[in-house]
Scaffold this motif. Structure first.
Motif, PDB file in Angstrom:
ATOM      1  N   ASP A 127       0.359  -1.122   0.120  1.00 29.44           N
ATOM      2  CA  ASP A 127       0.172  -0.547   0.071  1.00 29.44           C
ATOM      3  C   ASP A 127       0.872   1.134  -0.398  1.00 29.44           C
ATOM      4  OD1 ASP A 127      -2.442   2.182   0.734  1.00 29.44           O
ATOM      5  OD2 ASP A 127      -3.209   0.839   2.155  1.00 29.44           O
ATOM      6  N   PRO A 128       0.763   2.348  -0.804  1.00 28.16           N
ATOM      7  CA  PRO A 128       1.514   3.720  -1.032  1.00 28.16           C
ATOM      8  C   PRO A 128       1.490   4.344   0.139  1.00 28.16           C
ATOM      9  CG  PRO A 128      -0.177   3.469  -2.997  1.00 28.16           C
ATOM     10  CD  PRO A 128      -0.258   1.789  -2.075  1.00 28.16           C
ATOM     11  N   LYS A 129       0.227   4.393   1.083  1.00 33.31           N
ATOM     12  CA  LYS A 129       0.222   4.891   2.579  1.00 33.31           C
ATOM     13  C   LYS A 129       1.350   4.073   3.336  1.00 33.31           C
ATOM     14  CE  LYS A 129      -4.727   6.389   1.602  1.00 33.31           C
ATOM     15  NZ  LYS A 129      -5.819   6.765   2.334  1.00 33.31           N
ATOM     16  N   GLN A 130       1.205   2.266   3.774  1.00 30.73           N
ATOM     17  CA  GLN A 130       2.120   2.441   4.259  1.00 30.73           C
ATOM     18  C   GLN A 130       3.160   1.251   3.913  1.00 30.73           C
ATOM     19  OE1 GLN A 130      -1.095   0.615   7.053  1.00 30.73           O
ATOM     20  NE2 GLN A 130      -0.262   1.863   8.040  1.00 30.73           N
ATOM     21  N   PRO A 131       4.012   1.456   2.660  1.00 30.02           N
ATOM     22  CA  PRO A 131       4.964   0.325   2.023  1.00 30.02           C
ATOM     23  C   PRO A 131       5.471  -0.438   2.189  1.00 30.02           C
ATOM     24  CG  PRO A 131       6.179   2.741   2.042  1.00 30.02           C
ATOM     25  CD  PRO A 131       4.615   3.062   2.682  1.00 30.02           C
ATOM     26  N   SER A 132       6.130  -0.282   3.625  1.00 27.58           N
ATOM     27  CA  SER A 132       6.530  -1.436   4.356  1.00 27.58           C
ATOM     28  C   SER A 132       6.073  -2.554   5.014  1.00 27.58           C
ATOM     29  CB  SER A 132       8.116  -0.761   5.755  1.00 27.58           C
ATOM     30  OG  SER A 132       7.182  -0.013   6.390  1.00 27.58           O
ATOM     31  N   ARG A 133       5.049  -2.120   4.872  1.00 27.72           N
ATOM     32  CA  ARG A 133       3.641  -3.018   6.029  1.00 27.72           C
ATOM     33  C   ARG A 133       3.038  -4.255   4.631  1.00 27.72           C
ATOM     34  NH1 ARG A 133       0.797  -0.553  10.705  1.00 27.72           N
ATOM     35  NH2 ARG A 133       2.395   0.551  12.332  1.00 27.72           N
ATOM     36  N   VAL A 134       2.690  -5.269   5.248  1.00 25.87           N
ATOM     37  CA  VAL A 134       1.839  -6.144   4.759  1.00 25.87           C
ATOM     38  C   VAL A 134       0.829  -5.826   4.652  1.00 25.87           C
ATOM     39  CG1 VAL A 134       1.086  -8.580   4.026  1.00 25.87           C
ATOM     40  CG2 VAL A 134       3.431  -8.161   4.520  1.00 25.87           C
ATOM     41  N   PRO A 135      -0.386  -5.312   3.688  1.00 24.30           N
ATOM     42  CA  PRO A 135      -1.296  -4.630   3.419  1.00 24.30           C
ATOM     43  C   PRO A 135      -2.455  -5.742   3.497  1.00 24.30           C
ATOM     44  CG  PRO A 135      -0.883  -5.380   1.364  1.00 24.30           C
ATOM     45  CD  PRO A 135      -0.377  -5.694   1.494  1.00 24.30           C
ATOM     46  N   VAL A 136      -3.203  -5.358   5.038  1.00 18.50           N
ATOM     47  CA  VAL A 136      -3.578  -6.526   5.790  1.00 18.50           C
ATOM     48  C   VAL A 136      -5.290  -6.491   5.129  1.00 18.50           C
ATOM     49  CG1 VAL A 136      -2.866  -6.011   8.262  1.00 18.50           C
ATOM     50  CG2 VAL A 136      -4.684  -4.736   6.813  1.00 18.50           C
ATOM     51  N   ARG A 137      -6.216  -5.575   4.857  1.00 16.29           N
ATOM     52  CA  ARG A 137      -7.019  -5.800   3.551  1.00 16.29           C
ATOM     53  C   ARG A 137      -7.112  -6.387   2.774  1.00 16.29           C
ATOM     54  NH1 ARG A 137     -11.948  -3.595   3.919  1.00 16.29           N
ATOM     55  NH2 ARG A 137     -11.330  -1.806   5.299  1.00 16.29           N
TER      56      ARG A 137
END
Length: 225
Positions: A127-137
């Motif tokens: 997710d561009p808003k949280q590029p270091s995290r796996v996108p949980v949605r």
């Protein structure tokens, strides 16, 4: 959790905060869900099995790990003895790891190695808003496509916060022990960025409190503002 909301000490020690009776209740929660989900920090620190170890359980929940950089593969390759592998990898055919996409040879090698152990690996675009995290949605969407109808998010605090921030969590179950751990750097059950105003805080409704020996189980539904 301890009574002051800590899930480990500042050194990472977490065994055991709650009693055996509370842990049995937690295993029953696992048995009631189709999947159990944790972040890679929980795997690295606690070496969890994520199985429901109580009598009568026939179908174990799917074990899901959010691991953006596939650090679980690095941990596994430190040993050539399969008996010393992290518990999640010793029976890998019931383990699913979500990572971030990266078209690099070291990443492809990690995926190949994990798949050789029976682990399923899915790489997702960040997710561009949280590029270091796996996108949980996206994780939840893919699990739903696989027929997973319920997920128990066990933690840690960052993972729990990501589900709350995405408004994907609909219920909590907190096991409290009558202990005080303290420490500004000790991890808590809910981390992330947090809310800006108390007025925006999600509320817990249909609250139910049950005593488990010396511990307490607090359950309720999450109502978002």
């Amino acid at each position: 959790l301890s009574l002051d909301g800590k899930i480990a000490t500042h050194t990472g020690d977490s065994k055991w905060i709650t009693s055996e009776r509370a842990r049995r209740a937690a295993h029953r929660l696992r048995a009631e869900h189709a999947a159990v989900l944790v972040g890679i920090r929980t795997v690295l620190k606690d070496q969890p099995h994520l199985t429901a170890r109580i009598k009568g359980v026939v179908n174990q929940p799917l074990r899901v790990v959010l691991d953006s950089k596939l650090r679980i593969a690095d941990l596994a390759r430190e040993t050539s003895d399969t008996r010393l592998l992290p518990p999640l990898l010793q029976e890998g055919n019931n383990t699913l790891v979500f990572a971030l996409s990266a078209d690099e040879e070291p990443v492809r090698a990690k995926i190949k190695y994990l798949e050789s152990l029976g682990v399923q690996v899915i790489c997702l675009a960040p997710d561009p808003k949280q590029p270091s995290r796996v996108p949980v949605r996206k994780v939840v969407e893919l699990l739903a496509e696989r027929g997973v109808c319920s997920v128990l998010v066990e933690g840690g605090g960052q993972v729990a916060a990501s589900f709350l921030e995405a408004r994907l969590a609909n219920r909590i179950a907190y096991f409290y022990a009558p202990k005080l751990i303290g420490g500004a750097d000790a991890p808590t059950a809910l981390e992330g960025s947090g809310i800006m105003r108390v007025a925006d805080a999600p509320r817990i409704t249909n609250l139910h409190i049950r005593k488990l020996g010396d511990d307490w189980l607090v359950e309720g539904d999450i109502e978002y503002r």
